[in-house]
Design a protein around this motif. Structure first.
Motif, PDB file in Angstrom:
ATOM      1  N   ALA A  76      -2.009   2.824  -2.792  1.00  0.00           N
ATOM      2  CA  ALA A  76      -1.982   3.742  -1.725  1.00  0.00           C
ATOM      3  C   ALA A  76      -2.041   3.203  -0.399  1.00  0.00           C
ATOM      4  CB  ALA A  76      -3.619   4.197  -2.053  1.00  0.00           C
ATOM      5  N   ARG A  77      -2.295   2.287  -0.116  1.00  0.00           N
ATOM      6  CA  ARG A  77      -2.146   1.516   1.180  1.00  0.00           C
ATOM      7  C   ARG A  77      -0.580   1.333   1.511  1.00  0.00           C
ATOM      8  NH1 ARG A  77      -4.885  -3.261   1.675  1.00  0.00           N
ATOM      9  NH2 ARG A  77      -5.628  -3.155  -0.628  1.00  0.00           N
ATOM     10  N   LEU A  78      -0.027   0.960   0.392  1.00  0.00           N
ATOM     11  CA  LEU A  78       1.654   0.773   0.953  1.00  0.00           C
ATOM     12  C   LEU A  78       2.250   1.980   1.186  1.00  0.00           C
ATOM     13  CD1 LEU A  78       2.577  -1.768  -2.341  1.00  0.00           C
ATOM     14  CD2 LEU A  78       2.891  -2.080   0.146  1.00  0.00           C
ATOM     15  N   ASP A  79       1.860   2.960   0.567  1.00  0.00           N
ATOM     16  CA  ASP A  79       2.219   4.225   1.016  1.00  0.00           C
ATOM     17  C   ASP A  79       1.868   4.750   2.355  1.00  0.00           C
ATOM     18  OD1 ASP A  79       3.462   4.695  -1.514  1.00  0.00           O
ATOM     19  OD2 ASP A  79       1.718   6.092  -2.426  1.00  0.00           O
ATOM     20  N   GLN A  80       0.688   4.625   2.753  1.00  0.00           N
ATOM     21  CA  GLN A  80       0.158   4.795   4.087  1.00  0.00           C
ATOM     22  C   GLN A  80       1.062   3.826   4.971  1.00  0.00           C
ATOM     23  OE1 GLN A  80      -4.039   4.319   4.334  1.00  0.00           O
ATOM     24  NE2 GLN A  80      -4.159   5.076   6.391  1.00  0.00           N
ATOM     25  N   LEU A  81       1.117   2.758   4.841  1.00  0.00           N
ATOM     26  CA  LEU A  81       1.806   1.874   5.683  1.00  0.00           C
ATOM     27  C   LEU A  81       3.221   2.161   5.680  1.00  0.00           C
ATOM     28  CD1 LEU A  81       1.683  -0.566   7.479  1.00  0.00           C
ATOM     29  CD2 LEU A  81       1.716  -2.059   5.613  1.00  0.00           C
ATOM     30  N   GLU A  82       3.773   2.451   4.750  1.00  0.00           N
ATOM     31  CA  GLU A  82       5.425   2.649   4.838  1.00  0.00           C
ATOM     32  C   GLU A  82       5.403   4.120   5.648  1.00  0.00           C
ATOM     33  OE1 GLU A  82       8.980   3.718   2.104  1.00  0.00           O
ATOM     34  OE2 GLU A  82       7.186   3.244   0.895  1.00  0.00           O
ATOM     35  N   ALA A  83       4.744   4.934   5.734  1.00  0.00           N
ATOM     36  CA  ALA A  83       4.576   6.143   6.407  1.00  0.00           C
ATOM     37  C   ALA A  83       4.513   6.014   7.739  1.00  0.00           C
ATOM     38  CB  ALA A  83       3.719   7.424   5.824  1.00  0.00           C
ATOM     39  N   ALA A  84       3.589   5.093   8.083  1.00  0.00           N
ATOM     40  CA  ALA A  84       3.149   4.753   9.463  1.00  0.00           C
ATOM     41  C   ALA A  84       4.447   4.059  10.516  1.00  0.00           C
ATOM     42  CB  ALA A  84       1.870   3.793   9.499  1.00  0.00           C
ATOM     43  N   LEU A  85       5.163   3.191   9.426  1.00  0.00           N
ATOM     44  CA  LEU A  85       6.130   2.320  10.081  1.00  0.00           C
ATOM     45  C   LEU A  85       7.562   3.338   9.990  1.00  0.00           C
ATOM     46  CD1 LEU A  85       5.207  -1.079   8.841  1.00  0.00           C
ATOM     47  CD2 LEU A  85       4.649  -0.188  10.944  1.00  0.00           C
ATOM     48  N   ARG A  86       7.743   4.383   9.530  1.00  0.00           N
ATOM     49  CA  ARG A  86       9.001   4.943   9.223  1.00  0.00           C
ATOM     50  C   ARG A  86       9.743   4.857  10.518  1.00  0.00           C
ATOM     51  NH1 ARG A  86       7.279   9.386   6.242  1.00  0.00           N
ATOM     52  NH2 ARG A  86       7.434   8.004   4.474  1.00  0.00           N
TER      53      ARG A  86
END
Length: 399
Positions: free
Chosen positions: A244-254
């Motif tokens: 879940a945190r990977l998804d959140q981090l990936e979105a933040a760093l798009r």
């Protein structure tokens, strides 16, 4: 070189007391994994390699005590059996010096830490207690085996990073923590160093509990199997949480580009290499510097140095730790191994520390290996030295 080999803590006390009486300088070693760090010395070697063994370990209490020369590898293997770890992720000097992982005493006396320092701190943040012998030849102990054991000056932490110049550690107690169930790494490919530092700082500001934040420029990334420069972010914990945190981090760093992911096995190998500065260490004749500055200043400092010296640099601690490799054959390095240029660059970008981690003995004999201290700090250090080692017999001149 004459070597003293005490068999137990009592013999350590006797050896130091005799050295103090005779004004005999001592160099303290365990497995000698860090003997090439610091200025060289001609002191008699006090070899603690007989002081090995875990003396206390209660997994439920999250505490472990061991004699000072117990190998870190032995302790980590024992902790792994109980799904625990030394959370400060101590660096091994094997890649830099061709030695082993070192001892638990060396961890504290050099205040080691790895990529997880940005989350968990360094060795000094995990030490609970210590038994040691001062330069007077007097045994003492501080702290204990539980977290809440300090009522005055935290002597155990105070000795961290002293490189044996204040006391000879004989036994150390560390707090240990549960090992994460799994880990994964988010990779941002192709970023330049300044953009990478911005991405790392953005990730550190996100509520995802990052436990590793590093950037490998192309040369270092290629040595780890990446086709492009790699900006790396590690997440650890329970598998559903990490996902879940990977998804959140990936979105933040798009905004920084499309990210890739590494699984637990690949991540473990990668972060061990980053911990040990392995991508820089393969050229055995290169001079290695370790520079600590503010995170966003790391790439700027490396660029400023690169304008005057041919260097290779990689970044950890969200950009705040710069590992720098310099070709000693290049004339611009000068007789000081580039120290003047490097320390001017650090000072002009907000200040920090630059340590010469690897160099031939003839260079370490003339170059200030550690960052020169300002007057106030130097005075404080001198007063501490006078209290713990008034005769100056412990590791004279090393730092």
């Amino acid at each position: 070189m004459f070597v003293l080999n005490p068999a137990d803590p009592t013999e350590v006390e006797a050896a130091v007391a005799e050295a103090a009486a005779n004004r005999t300088p001592l160099a303290i070693t365990g497995l000698a994994s860090k003997a090439s760090l610091g200025r060289p010395t001609n002191a008699i070697r006090l070899d603690l390699c007989a002081l090995t063994g875990v003396t206390f370990y209660e997994p439920e209490e999250l505490a472990l005590s061991a004699l000072a020369a117990t190998p870190v590898a032995t302790i980590e293997a024992l902790l792994a059996e109980h799904h625990q770890e030394l959370a400060f992720e101590p660096m091994s000097f094997g890649a830099l010096y061709g030695t082993g992982s070192g001892t638990i005493g060396g961890c504290l006396m050099t205040n080691l830490s790895g990529p997880r320092r940005i989350k968990a701190g360094a060795a000094r943040d995990h030490v609970l207690g210590i038994k040691a012998v001062s330069g007077r030849g007097e045994a003492f102990k501080a702290g204990g085996r539980v977290v809440k054991n300090v009522t005055g000056y935290d002597l155990s932490r105070g000795l961290a990073g002293s490189f044996g110049t204040l006391a000879v550690a004989t036994e150390i107690t560390f707090k240990v923590l549960p090992r994460a169930e799994t880990l994964a790494t988010l990779v941002l490919p192709g970023l330049e160093s300044e953009a990478a530092a911005a991405a790392l700082c953005a990730a550190m500001g996100a509520p995802v509990d990052v436990s590793g934040a590093a950037h490998l420029p192309l040369f270092a990334a290629a040595r780890q199997g990446f086709p492009r420069a790699a900006t790396l972010l590690r997440l650890e914990g329970f598998a559903p949480s990490v996902a879940a945190r990977l998804d959140q981090l990936e979105a933040a760093l798009r905004p920084f580009g499309r990210a890739e992911r590494l699984d637990a096995a690949a991540s473990t190998i990668l972060w061990r290499a980053i911990r040990d500065a392995a991508p820089l260490a393969e050229h055995l004749d290169s001079l290695i510097w370790k520079i600590s500055v503010a995170p966003k200043a790391g790439p700027l400092v490396a660029a400023a140095i690169g304008n005057e010296l041919p260097v290779e640099a990689m970044f950890d601690w969200s950009g705040g730790l710069v590992w720098l490799a310099l070709d000693p054959a290049h004339g611009s390095a000068g007789a000081d191994a580039g120290a003047g240029i490097i320390r001017r660059a650090v000072a002009s970008h907000g200040g920090g520390h630059a340590t010469l981690m690897r160099a031939p003995i003839e260079i370490r004999a003339i170059v200030p290996v550690f960052e020169p201290q300002p007057d106030a700090l130097r005075g404080l250090a001198a007063r501490l030295k006078a209290q713990f080692d008034p005769l100056g017999i412990l590791e004279p001149g090393r730092i």
